[in-house]
Design a protein around this motif. Structure first.
Motif, PDB file in Angstrom:
ATOM      1  N   LYS A 268       0.941  -1.954   0.135  1.00 14.14           N
ATOM      2  CA  LYS A 268      -0.614   0.125   0.476  1.00 14.14           C
ATOM      3  C   LYS A 268       0.574   1.245  -0.132  1.00 14.14           C
ATOM      4  O   LYS A 268       1.072   2.456   0.054  1.00 14.14           O
ATOM      5  CB  LYS A 268      -0.966   0.020   1.034  1.00 14.14           C
ATOM      6  N   GLY A 269       1.964   1.208   0.341  1.00 11.49           N
ATOM      7  CA  GLY A 269       2.963   2.434  -0.061  1.00 11.49           C
ATOM      8  C   GLY A 269       3.153   3.315   1.657  1.00 11.49           C
ATOM      9  O   GLY A 269       3.026   3.690   1.313  1.00 11.49           O
ATOM     10  N   GLU A 270       2.091   2.504   2.299  1.00  8.40           N
ATOM     11  CA  GLU A 270       2.467   2.735   3.692  1.00  8.40           C
ATOM     12  C   GLU A 270       3.932   2.953   4.852  1.00  8.40           C
ATOM     13  O   GLU A 270       4.038   3.844   5.643  1.00  8.40           O
ATOM     14  CB  GLU A 270       1.483   2.591   4.438  1.00  8.40           C
ATOM     15  N   VAL A 271       4.344   2.243   4.445  1.00 10.67           N
ATOM     16  CA  VAL A 271       5.867   1.158   4.789  1.00 10.67           C
ATOM     17  C   VAL A 271       7.039   1.659   3.495  1.00 10.67           C
ATOM     18  O   VAL A 271       6.665   1.385   2.084  1.00 10.67           O
ATOM     19  CB  VAL A 271       6.223  -0.352   4.790  1.00 10.67           C
ATOM     20  N   ASP A 272       7.988   2.335   3.416  1.00 12.18           N
ATOM     21  CA  ASP A 272       8.998   3.037   3.393  1.00 12.18           C
ATOM     22  C   ASP A 272       9.898   1.225   2.769  1.00 12.18           C
ATOM     23  O   ASP A 272       9.898   1.165   4.241  1.00 12.18           O
ATOM     24  CB  ASP A 272       9.804   4.291   3.385  1.00 12.18           C
ATOM     25  N   PRO A 273      10.003   0.618   1.832  1.00  9.38           N
ATOM     26  CA  PRO A 273      10.960   0.295   1.415  1.00  9.38           C
ATOM     27  C   PRO A 273      12.187   0.122   1.531  1.00  9.38           C
ATOM     28  O   PRO A 273      12.866  -1.024   2.801  1.00  9.38           O
ATOM     29  CB  PRO A 273      10.459  -0.391  -0.023  1.00  9.38           C
ATOM     30  N   SER A 274      12.812   1.399   1.749  1.00  8.65           N
ATOM     31  CA  SER A 274      14.512   1.115   2.394  1.00  8.65           C
ATOM     32  C   SER A 274      14.662   1.390   3.515  1.00  8.65           C
ATOM     33  O   SER A 274      15.550   1.239   4.236  1.00  8.65           O
ATOM     34  CB  SER A 274      15.153   2.866   1.340  1.00  8.65           C
ATOM     35  N   SER A 275      13.210   1.840   4.426  1.00 14.01           N
ATOM     36  CA  SER A 275      13.648   1.620   5.604  1.00 14.01           C
ATOM     37  C   SER A 275      13.262   0.095   6.312  1.00 14.01           C
ATOM     38  O   SER A 275      13.676  -0.357   7.579  1.00 14.01           O
ATOM     39  CB  SER A 275      12.748   2.381   6.647  1.00 14.01           C
ATOM     40  N   VAL A 276      12.378  -0.456   5.875  1.00 13.97           N
ATOM     41  CA  VAL A 276      13.346  -2.329   5.909  1.00 13.97           C
ATOM     42  C   VAL A 276      13.995  -3.116   5.198  1.00 13.97           C
ATOM     43  O   VAL A 276      14.467  -2.901   4.561  1.00 13.97           O
ATOM     44  CB  VAL A 276      11.400  -2.798   5.696  1.00 13.97           C
ATOM     45  N   SER A 277      14.808  -3.402   6.425  1.00 18.82           N
ATOM     46  CA  SER A 277      15.395  -4.673   5.803  1.00 18.82           C
ATOM     47  C   SER A 277      14.644  -6.070   5.885  1.00 18.82           C
ATOM     48  O   SER A 277      14.805  -6.347   7.270  1.00 18.82           O
ATOM     49  CB  SER A 277      16.815  -5.401   7.288  1.00 18.82           C
ATOM     50  N   ALA A 278      14.044  -6.370   4.939  1.00 20.58           N
ATOM     51  CA  ALA A 278      13.862  -7.730   4.909  1.00 20.58           C
ATOM     52  C   ALA A 278      14.421  -9.191   5.786  1.00 20.58           C
ATOM     53  O   ALA A 278      13.269  -9.952   6.138  1.00 20.58           O
ATOM     54  CB  ALA A 278      13.340  -8.327   3.791  1.00 20.58           C
ATOM     55  N   LEU A 279      15.661  -8.959   5.915  1.00 16.28           N
ATOM     56  CA  LEU A 279      16.546  -9.863   6.623  1.00 16.28           C
ATOM     57  C   LEU A 279      16.045  -9.959   7.604  1.00 16.28           C
ATOM     58  O   LEU A 279      16.182 -10.972   8.530  1.00 16.28           O
ATOM     59  CB  LEU A 279      18.126 -10.133   5.999  1.00 16.28           C
ATOM     60  N   ASN A 280      15.978  -8.626   8.543  1.00 13.81           N
ATOM     61  CA  ASN A 280      15.908  -8.228   9.942  1.00 13.81           C
ATOM     62  C   ASN A 280      14.609  -9.047  10.085  1.00 13.81           C
ATOM     63  O   ASN A 280      14.446  -9.483  11.320  1.00 13.81           O
ATOM     64  CB  ASN A 280      16.180  -6.884   9.932  1.00 13.81           C
TER      65      ASN A 280
END
Lengths: 263, 180
Positions: A24-36
């Protein structure tokens, strides 16, 4: 997923929530570490149910792949561009050095350059990691400057904004008032005042607060230098200390800052 | 001044200096040229090696510094002196990019790493490995970040020139002039 207790579902629900936020674009993808995020979910699973069963692993993998897919979709160029063109439309020309093309999308070339640039640093990271580990075993005779200075600041009294404002009032008392006919709009004024402070400290260990205000004799000049001082503190370029209550406020370059910056 | 006296003085200066001391600074104190000083320091280094001493003199961050030998680390660490923490992978990645691309802005760093670097950058600033070295002449005048001499000491580098060269083709990727 069948008959799983709600606590068991929490890690997977958290991942699903993250996926929805990304989509939905509510979370900035740059601020999320998928690995973590996946690691944390795994730890939670281990904590709650120990060794997961096969059904549960399947659900986890499905939720995990959704998170990675959602993040990748937001960060990578649209699928059409990955094949070089959009059906029926010519590929827009990209500006040199820009990650985006005329349509504001990533260009293939820019993406490739970006990924290669990232890869180039990986060898350097390995070398730094090796050196980081090796030099932990070497104990210097001389103490790092930052430790000495930090210890000095422990014996200093703590300086608050109020102390600086009080010192500023003393300086302003002697500064002549100006007749303002207009408000100066010099956007480089702060930058110049910051340079003035740097040049006052340069070549010395530290300078007294009052010394910074010897050159700007006008009230606006004094205020400008004071604002520049606050900016340099914010940027951690300088440190301010006072050895005793009501003592002289001293200004110095922060450890690791300009004073130590000769390379 | 006799050679043995100069040697003793230089050894004492390196021992007492609170941070790595450059040949130039030693020269200012004992009025000798840098070449002579470098030669005398090599002699002292050889002496320590011959005697299998527990200490060594290294050249780091542009100056000489006395340190313990790495092979004795197990014993020295038992003194309960503070042993530094290793840097995390994101911190090393960010440092590597700053080291090779400095001065660099935060948005440029984030563009290369693909993730936010605020928290990592704060940690590196707190450890004094990175500093704000200026501001870019661009809208918003973003801060420019560079490595510090503490960075060189952390990794045992004499200067930035000692950083390992990046892999082939990296020069053109990084926009290093004359590399095409």
């Amino acid at each position: 997923m069948k008959d799983a207790p709600s606590e068991r579902l929490q890690p997977i629900r958290a991942l699903e929530e993250l996926t929805r936020g990304l989509e939905k674009g509510e979370v900035d993808p740059s601020s999320v570490s998928a690995l973590n995020a996946l690691r944390e979910a795994m730890h939670e699973i281990e904590r709650v149910i120990g060794k997961p069963d096969l059904d549960y692993v399947g659900d986890f993998l499905s939720a995990a792949s959704d998170v990675i897919k959602a993040k990748a979709e937001k960060l990578l160029p649209p699928e059409e561009y990955q094949n070089g063109e959009i059906e029926g439309e010519p590929e827009p020309e990209s500006e040199e050095g820009s990650l985006y093309d005329a349509e504001g999308e990533w260009s293939n070339e820019a993406l490739l350059t970006h990924l290669m640039e990232y890869r180039v640093f990986q060898d350097a990271v390995e070398e730094l990691a090796r050196r980081d580990a090796a030099w932990r075993d070497v104990f210097p005779r001389s103490r790092p400057v930052e430790i000495d200075r930090l210890e000095t600041s422990v014996v200093s009294t703590e300086i608050e904004l109020e102390d600086l404002l009080s010192a500023l009032k003393d300086i302003l008392k002697d500064a002549p008032r100006e007749e303002f006919s207009h408000v100066p709009q010099d956007e480089l004024f702060l930058e110049k005042s910051m340079d003035h402070i740097r040049s006052c400290i340069r070549g010395k260990d530290e300078v007294a607060f009052g010394e910074l205000f010897q050159k700007p004799v006008t009230r606006s000049g004094v205020i400008g230098v004071f604002l520049a001082l606050l900016e340099l503190i914010r940027l951690r370029e300088i440190i301010v200390r006072q050895d005793r209550h009501f003592g002289e406020i001293m200004i110095a370059f922060a450890p690791g800052g300009e004073a130590d910056g000769v390379q | 001044m006799e050679y043995s006296e100069a040697k003793a003085i230089i050894e004492a200066l390196i021992f007492a200096s609170p941070s790595p001391i450059s040949p130039k600074r030693i020269g200012e104190i004992i009025s000798l040229d840098s070449r002579t000083i470098e030669s005398i320091v090599r002699d002292i280094q050889d002496k320590y090696k011959r005697e299998k001493s527990g200490i060594q003199i290294i050249f780091v961050a542009g100056g000489y510094e006395m340190t313990t030998r790495p092979e004795l680390a197990d014993y020295v660490s038992r003194l309960n002196i503070e042993v530094r923490q290793s840097l995390s992978r994101p911190a090393l990645e960010t440092l590597a990019i700053i080291a090779y691309r400095q001065p660099i802005t935060k948005p440029e760093l984030e563009s290369i790493r693909g993730v936010r670097v605020d928290s990592v950058l704060n940690t590196l600033m707190e450890r004094r490995l990175v500093r704000v070295s200026g501001r870019k002449k661009a809208p918003g005048r973003p801060a420019l970040y560079s490595t510090t001499s503490a960075f060189l000491r952390w990794f045992g580098l004499a200067s930035l020139d000692e950083l390992p060269p990046l892999s082939e083709d990296s020069d053109s990727l990084l926009g290093i002039p004359g590399s095409d």
